[in-house]
Motif scaffolding. Structure first.
Motif, PDB file in Angstrom:
ATOM      1  N   ARG A  52     -82.904-107.228 -54.168  1.00 27.53           N
ATOM      2  CA  ARG A  52     -83.773-106.750 -55.251  1.00 27.53           C
ATOM      3  C   ARG A  52     -85.114-107.483 -55.191  1.00 27.53           C
ATOM      4  O   ARG A  52     -85.254-108.610 -55.671  1.00 27.53           O
ATOM      5  N   GLN A  53     -86.110-106.830 -54.617  1.00 23.37           N
ATOM      6  CA  GLN A  53     -87.431-107.414 -54.444  1.00 23.37           C
ATOM      7  C   GLN A  53     -88.050-107.765 -55.797  1.00 23.37           C
ATOM      8  O   GLN A  53     -88.698-108.798 -55.954  1.00 23.37           O
ATOM      9  N   ASP A  54     -87.834-106.921 -56.798  1.00 27.08           N
ATOM     10  CA  ASP A  54     -88.458-107.187 -58.106  1.00 27.08           C
ATOM     11  C   ASP A  54     -87.892-108.467 -58.734  1.00 27.08           C
ATOM     12  O   ASP A  54     -88.601-109.184 -59.434  1.00 27.08           O
ATOM     13  N   TRP A  55     -86.617-108.769 -58.441  1.00 25.42           N
ATOM     14  CA  TRP A  55     -86.046-110.021 -58.959  1.00 25.42           C
ATOM     15  C   TRP A  55     -86.674-111.215 -58.240  1.00 25.42           C
ATOM     16  O   TRP A  55     -87.007-112.215 -58.856  1.00 25.42           O
ATOM     17  N   LEU A  56     -86.806-111.070 -56.897  1.00 27.47           N
ATOM     18  CA  LEU A  56     -87.428-112.154 -56.128  1.00 27.47           C
ATOM     19  C   LEU A  56     -88.832-112.428 -56.659  1.00 27.47           C
ATOM     20  O   LEU A  56     -89.226-113.577 -56.879  1.00 27.47           O
ATOM     21  N   ASP A  57     -89.595-111.352 -56.879  1.00 28.43           N
ATOM     22  CA  ASP A  57     -90.978-111.505 -57.342  1.00 28.43           C
ATOM     23  C   ASP A  57     -91.017-112.200 -58.695  1.00 28.43           C
ATOM     24  O   ASP A  57     -91.836-113.086 -58.943  1.00 28.43           O
ATOM     25  N   LYS A  58     -90.102-111.798 -59.563  1.00 27.52           N
ATOM     26  CA  LYS A  58     -90.080-112.361 -60.910  1.00 27.52           C
ATOM     27  C   LYS A  58     -89.837-113.870 -60.867  1.00 27.52           C
ATOM     28  O   LYS A  58     -90.391-114.624 -61.654  1.00 27.52           O
ATOM     29  N   LEU A  59     -88.985-114.285 -59.920  1.00 26.84           N
ATOM     30  CA  LEU A  59     -88.656-115.709 -59.819  1.00 26.84           C
ATOM     31  C   LEU A  59     -89.579-116.434 -58.847  1.00 26.84           C
ATOM     32  O   LEU A  59     -89.424-117.634 -58.628  1.00 26.84           O
ATOM     33  N   GLY A  60     -90.504-115.700 -58.223  1.00 23.77           N
ATOM     34  CA  GLY A  60     -91.402-116.318 -57.265  1.00 23.77           C
ATOM     35  C   GLY A  60     -90.696-116.814 -56.025  1.00 23.77           C
ATOM     36  O   GLY A  60     -91.058-117.840 -55.453  1.00 23.77           O
ATOM     37  N   LEU A  61     -89.630-116.089 -55.604  1.00 25.93           N
ATOM     38  CA  LEU A  61     -88.876-116.507 -54.420  1.00 25.93           C
ATOM     39  C   LEU A  61     -89.290-115.675 -53.211  1.00 25.93           C
ATOM     40  O   LEU A  61     -89.677-114.519 -53.352  1.00 25.93           O
ATOM     41  N   PRO A  62     -89.191-116.295 -52.016  1.00 23.94           N
ATOM     42  CA  PRO A  62     -89.461-115.521 -50.804  1.00 23.94           C
ATOM     43  C   PRO A  62     -88.269-114.628 -50.472  1.00 23.94           C
ATOM     44  O   PRO A  62     -87.175-114.849 -50.981  1.00 23.94           O
ATOM     45  N   VAL A  63     -88.497-113.642 -49.619  1.00 21.53           N
ATOM     46  CA  VAL A  63     -87.383-112.818 -49.132  1.00 21.53           C
ATOM     47  C   VAL A  63     -86.501-113.703 -48.250  1.00 21.53           C
ATOM     48  O   VAL A  63     -87.000-114.323 -47.312  1.00 21.53           O
ATOM     49  N   PRO A  64     -85.215-113.823 -48.546  1.00 22.72           N
ATOM     50  CA  PRO A  64     -84.356-114.725 -47.765  1.00 22.72           C
ATOM     51  C   PRO A  64     -84.243-114.272 -46.312  1.00 22.72           C
ATOM     52  O   PRO A  64     -83.996-113.100 -46.039  1.00 22.72           O
ATOM     53  N   GLN A  65     -84.425-115.238 -45.398  1.00 26.84           N
ATOM     54  CA  GLN A  65     -84.378-114.914 -43.973  1.00 26.84           C
ATOM     55  C   GLN A  65     -83.195-115.569 -43.266  1.00 26.84           C
ATOM     56  O   GLN A  65     -82.923-115.267 -42.121  1.00 26.84           O
ATOM     57  N   THR A  66     -82.555-116.515 -43.934  1.00 24.17           N
ATOM     58  CA  THR A  66     -81.400-117.177 -43.324  1.00 24.17           C
ATOM     59  C   THR A  66     -80.269-117.208 -44.340  1.00 24.17           C
ATOM     60  O   THR A  66     -80.473-116.950 -45.528  1.00 24.17           O
ATOM     61  N   THR A  67     -79.086-117.572 -43.857  1.00 23.19           N
ATOM     62  CA  THR A  67     -77.933-117.619 -44.750  1.00 23.19           C
ATOM     63  C   THR A  67     -78.142-118.655 -45.850  1.00 23.19           C
ATOM     64  O   THR A  67     -77.795-118.419 -47.004  1.00 23.19           O
ATOM     65  N   GLU A  68     -78.754-119.818 -45.505  1.00 22.45           N
ATOM     66  CA  GLU A  68     -78.982-120.849 -46.526  1.00 22.45           C
ATOM     67  C   GLU A  68     -79.928-120.334 -47.603  1.00 22.45           C
ATOM     68  O   GLU A  68     -79.684-120.507 -48.798  1.00 22.45           O
ATOM     69  N   GLU A  69     -81.015-119.703 -47.163  1.00 22.77           N
ATOM     70  CA  GLU A  69     -81.959-119.166 -48.144  1.00 22.77           C
ATOM     71  C   GLU A  69     -81.286-118.116 -49.027  1.00 22.77           C
ATOM     72  O   GLU A  69     -81.547-118.027 -50.221  1.00 22.77           O
ATOM     73  N   LEU A  70     -80.403-117.337 -48.405  1.00 25.36           N
ATOM     74  CA  LEU A  70     -79.709-116.301 -49.159  1.00 25.36           C
ATOM     75  C   LEU A  70     -78.835-116.932 -50.232  1.00 25.36           C
ATOM     76  O   LEU A  70     -78.796-116.474 -51.380  1.00 25.36           O
ATOM     77  N   TYR A  71     -78.166-118.028 -49.854  1.00 21.62           N
ATOM     78  CA  TYR A  71     -77.314-118.717 -50.822  1.00 21.62           C
ATOM     79  C   TYR A  71     -78.130-119.222 -52.010  1.00 21.62           C
ATOM     80  O   TYR A  71     -77.745-119.060 -53.166  1.00 21.62           O
ATOM     81  N   ASP A  72     -79.304-119.805 -51.694  1.00 26.53           N
ATOM     82  CA  ASP A  72     -80.174-120.279 -52.772  1.00 26.53           C
ATOM     83  C   ASP A  72     -80.617-119.118 -53.662  1.00 26.53           C
ATOM     84  O   ASP A  72     -80.720-119.258 -54.883  1.00 26.53           O
ATOM     85  N   THR A  73     -80.881-117.991 -53.018  1.00 26.06           N
ATOM     86  CA  THR A  73     -81.279-116.810 -53.786  1.00 26.06           C
ATOM     87  C   THR A  73     -80.171-116.394 -54.746  1.00 26.06           C
ATOM     88  O   THR A  73     -80.417-116.092 -55.912  1.00 26.06           O
ATOM     89  N   PHE A  74     -78.926-116.385 -54.231  1.00 30.34           N
ATOM     90  CA  PHE A  74     -77.788-116.040 -55.099  1.00 30.34           C
ATOM     91  C   PHE A  74     -77.745-116.958 -56.319  1.00 30.34           C
ATOM     92  O   PHE A  74     -77.585-116.517 -57.454  1.00 30.34           O
ATOM     93  N   LYS A  75     -77.884-118.263 -56.025  1.00 31.54           N
ATOM     94  CA  LYS A  75     -77.839-119.257 -57.095  1.00 31.54           C
ATOM     95  C   LYS A  75     -78.904-118.949 -58.148  1.00 31.54           C
ATOM     96  O   LYS A  75     -78.634-118.955 -59.361  1.00 31.54           O
ATOM     97  N   ALA A  76     -80.107-118.666 -57.664  1.00 28.26           N
ATOM     98  CA  ALA A  76     -81.218-118.409 -58.581  1.00 28.26           C
ATOM     99  C   ALA A  76     -80.955-117.144 -59.396  1.00 28.26           C
ATOM    100  O   ALA A  76     -81.204-117.101 -60.604  1.00 28.26           O
TER     101      ALA A  76
END
Lengths: 536, 300
Positions: free
Chosen positions: A181-205
């Motif tokens: 969900r790009q709109d959620w990423l934008d709202k939280l000011g997060l980058p598009v996850p490119q690795t599994t670790e980043e994805l995990y952080d995204t889930f947490k957020a």
């Protein structure tokens, strides 16, 4: 009383009905069932060619499964000129294997052309000697078909060197892409996850901040019990393999390769277990075999990220993205390639270049006509006309690429409502060549989504893991495949849901059970086969 | 000679009897021809007669299969729980219904109780998901509203047992009352009146008249149920069950379906079916014998 009586007889009755259906089938050779043929215009002395067709119960008004625009097209273009009466034999889609088994056992009732997606079923038929060997006949009766399919695809229909099936050609080989969900990423000011670790952080957020204001119902990672949801994650945990490992440790159950014994599989499951126990994943994924719950959650704007068959989201028939945007104004779903393996690659499985196994039973007296029919389909514009319909009514040509008309009349749409079930020699729409096929594939989605669709297809083709195939089927896989794929599912569900401190012991005991139920037998046979293959 | 007179006198009745006889011969005895598949390596293309005999090999394979024993264990276990939990339910319901005096309410209650019996299991499966689902189920949504942790009714195997039993009772209890109600109606009304004159209250009447009056029916149904210990319906465990609880939900019927219909191992499935029928027969005879000894009631 009736209830009890029913129960009482249900068990013995199953075995007995099973046997009786075979028996009755065998006895009923004299009763000839007249299914509707193309147009009934066949003249005296015409050959009757019986072709299996999937019945999905979706024939539009005015048509029946055995009498539609397409069946008539087949009769007119192929049947009439060759003095062949083409008769379609409907088989309910949902019970095709069961029905096919009964048909095959009955011999006289079996169609001249049958098919299945299940390699185990194909191998069993071939092994039991129930199929016509087409090796010598292809050149003579089906040169166009041979050219259309190519050697690579044809090889999948061979059993111990004999051509017992004609595998359909699969056009789209990439399988999966991820969506976030790009709109959620934008709202939280997060980058598009490119690795599994980043994805995990995204889930947490997503979980903590609930950017979609779902009232605590947010599902950061949407999962179901379908391969498209767990395969991209699990395969990204598989360690780089040697050729020997690829051949010996992979387990082919049914039509797909399973990673149960591959190094890294346990880590993948442990990661899923962690996601589940931290509340980052769909809770009822173990009940959701057909993705229904997942799609509902996704369309209701609860899902932050999920993986899916590339592009499924965009097809109008599914209405996924359209419904999401309707339900949640401003929702944006972006294709993303998030899972990375230990080498940083976005490894994910792909399809083998074959589709359905099209077979001619040994009892068929019309093998020649059957091959001619398949050859006809691969010749000229026949396949194209079956799949696309009539120019300017069903589609328009844009730069030589057929684009389905969004505003086609209902009548035009109904005309080719089951083109996929008639065009059995191919999976996907064939527009002429690979580039055109891909463009045509993407052009099937609404114009607004086509850029995302293109990206999805690209993602699905990155770092593909190709299926591993021996030159002969592994007997243990045919025997245990079904039971083991059930066990595999059970492993995924139970090991994901188990408490983290019980993960290791549960994994060990379930793997032991898996090995004892046929996993070991497959491993042994594959090891043997690899030795024989590399020794050559 | 005497028999012939009977037949002549009421031949119409015998003709009527022919139909069910044909049914049994055609659909119950005829298919037994196929039981031989359990002793053969069944080949689709050579048919039943053409396949090779393999003796008891198939049974050996069945008894070496872990999943078979798990399925057998679950079948017995679920059926036992069903007898403990679901068997008394229609009995209690029937007695309560029988005690009702307001006719319209009794009729309405009966209808409402019957309805679930006529709903297809597939639909019940959908309802169960809507009610018991962990994430989207009605009950857990309510609990969530109160701030209570979700209960995994469907995905934890012990909770699943509860769900399985409750759904079974809900589906079949109402319909099961029919036999008991019929039996209750057969009790001589004068007994109740006499008991009333003697000053017996409602519970005394139930205990001393209703229950003894339907003793035979209860025993008969119990025998039938015990005879079915190894047989289990397909729909309920298949539809209510799921991957997460397969440890409990995989029973013989679903096992036969999986290996027979889906994997095409017809011989194996037939062998399991035959085994089930034999063990079922033993259970039936055993229960009948016990009932004869203990309560002097039997159906054979």
């Amino acid at each position: 009383m009736t209830e009890s009586m029913l129960k009482k007889w249900a068990r013995p009755a199953l075995a007995v009905t099973l046997a009786s259906s075979l028996l009755l089938g065998a006895c009923s050779s004299t009763t000839k069932e007249e299914t509707g043929s193309g147009d009934g215009a066949a003249s005296q002395g015409a050959t009757t060619l019986k072709v299996e067709i999937f019945d999905r119960g979706n024939a539009p008004a005015g048509y029946t499964i055995t009498n539609s625009y397409l069946t008539n097209l087949v009769q007119e273009r192929f049947g009439d000129p060759n003095n062949i009466n083409v008769e379609f034999v409907p088989v309910p889609r949902s019970e095709e294997t069961q029905k096919l088994n009964v048909l095959m056992a009955s011999k006289s009732e079996v169609p001249d052309i049958v098919f299945t997606y299940d390699s185990g079923t194909f191998n069993r038929y071939a092994e039991q000697g129930g199929l016509t060997d087409l090796s010598g006949m292809l050149d003579e009766f089906a040169p166009n078909l041979k050219k259309f399919l190519g050697e690579d695809t044809l090889a999948y229909g061979q059993y111990k060197g004999q051509q017992f099936a004609i595998p359909g050609r699969r056009l789209v080989l990439g399988k999966y892409a991820g969506y976030v969900r790009q709109d959620w990423l934008d709202k939280l000011g997060l980058p598009v996850p490119q690795t599994t670790e980043e994805l995990y952080d995204t889930f947490k957020a997503f979980k903590e901040s609930d950017p979609g204001a779902t009232g605590g119902r947010v599902i950061p990672f949407g999962v179901s019990l379908a391969a498209a949801q767990y395969e991209p994650l699990l395969w990204s945990f598989i360690e780089p393999l040697t050729e020997e490992q690829r051949y010996t440790l992979t387990q082919q159950l049914g039509s797909s390769d399973y990673p149960t014994l591959l190094p890294g599989f346990e880590d993948g499951l442990r990661f899923m277990n962690k996601l589940f126990n931290e509340g980052l994943m769909s809770k009822d994924f173990g009940l959701d075999k057909d993705k229904k719950q997942l799609w509902q959650d996704m369309q209701n704007g609860l899902v932050g990220f999920y993986t899916e068959d590339a592009g499924e989201l965009y097809f109008s028939a599914n209405g996924g993205y359209e419904n999401l945007q309707k339900n949640v104004p401003g929702a944006v779903m972006t294709p993303v390639d998030a899972f990375t393996n230990s080498e940083g690659k976005h490894a994910k499985p792909a399809y083998a270049p074959n589709a359905m196994y099209v077979m001619i039973p040994k009892s068929s007296k019309n093998a020649e006509a059957a091959l001619k029919y398949l050859d006809w389909m691969a010749s000229g514009t026949n396949l194209f006309d079956i799949q696309y319909g009539i120019e300017n009514e069903n589609f328009t040509l844009v730069d030589g690429v057929p684009v389905v008309k969004a505003d086609a009349t209902q009548e035009a749409k109904d005309r080719i409502y089951n083109f996929g079930d008639i065009a059995i020699i191919v999976n996907g729409k064939f527009a002429g060549d690979d580039v055109k096929n891909e463009s045509a594939y993407i052009a099937q989605t609404p114009a607004a989504f086509q850029a995302d669709m293109r990206k999805s297809v690209e993602i699905s083709n990155v770092d593909n893991i190709q299926p591993v195939r021996f030159d002969h089927p592994i007997a243990a896989e045919a025997k245990y495949g079904n039971a083991l794929s059930d066990k595999f599912e059970e492993m995924i569900v139970r090991l994901t849901m188990v408490k983290p401190d019980q993960f290791d012991s549960s994994f060990d005991s379930m793997l032991k059970d898996y090995m004892a139920s046929g996993g070991q037998a497959i491993l042994d046979e594959r090891t043997e086969a690899y030795k024989a293959m590399s020794g050559k | 000679m005497k028999n012939w007179i009977y037949i002549r006198r009421s031949w119409q009745l015998y003709v009527l009897l022919v139909l069910p006889l044909i049914y049994f011969v055609l659909f119950k005895y005829g298919p037994m021809y196929g039981v031989q598949v359990a002793f053969k390596d069944f080949n689709f293309f050579q048919g039943i007669a053409g396949s090779d005999w393999v003796g008891l090999d198939i049974f050996r394979e069945v008894f070496q299969n872990n999943d078979f024993f798990k399925a057998l264990r679950n079948t017995l276990f679920l059926n036992l729980l069903d007898i403990v939990v679901s068997f008394p339910a229609p009995l209690i319901l029937a007695i309560m219904l029988y005690e009702l005096r307001i006719a319209w309410f009794k009729k309405m209650a009966q209808t409402i109780l019957y309805i679930p019996h006529f709903i297809s299991w597939v639909i019940i499966g959908g309802i169960v998901l809507q009610v018991f689902g962990t994430q989207s189920g009605f009950i857990n949504n309510m609990l969530h509203g109160f701030g209570i942790q979700a209960i995994p009714f469907l995905s934890d195997k012990y909770y699943w047992l509860f769900t399985y039993l409750i759904v079974g009772v809900w589906q079949s209890a109402g319909w099961g009352t029919i036999l008991y109600l019929a039996a209750l109606t057969g009790i001589n009304k004068e007994l109740f009146e006499a008991a009333e004159v003697d000053g017996a209250n409602r519970f005394r009447k139930i205990w001393h008249i209703s229950l003894p009056g339907i003793k035979t029916t209860i025993a008969t149904l119990l025998i039938i149920n015990l005879g079915n210990m190894v047989a289990i319906g397909f729909d309920r465990p298949f539809i209510i069950g799921n991957v997460a609880v397969r440890d409990f939900s995989d029973v013989l019927s679903t096992f036969v379906y999986r290996i027979g219909m889906q994997s095409g191992q017809i011989s194996l499935a037939t062998a399991v079916g035959l085994f089930q029928a034999l063990v079922g027969l033993l259970f039936l005879l055993g229960a009948n014998y016990a009932s004869k000894k203990l309560a002097d009631e039997s159906i054979l």
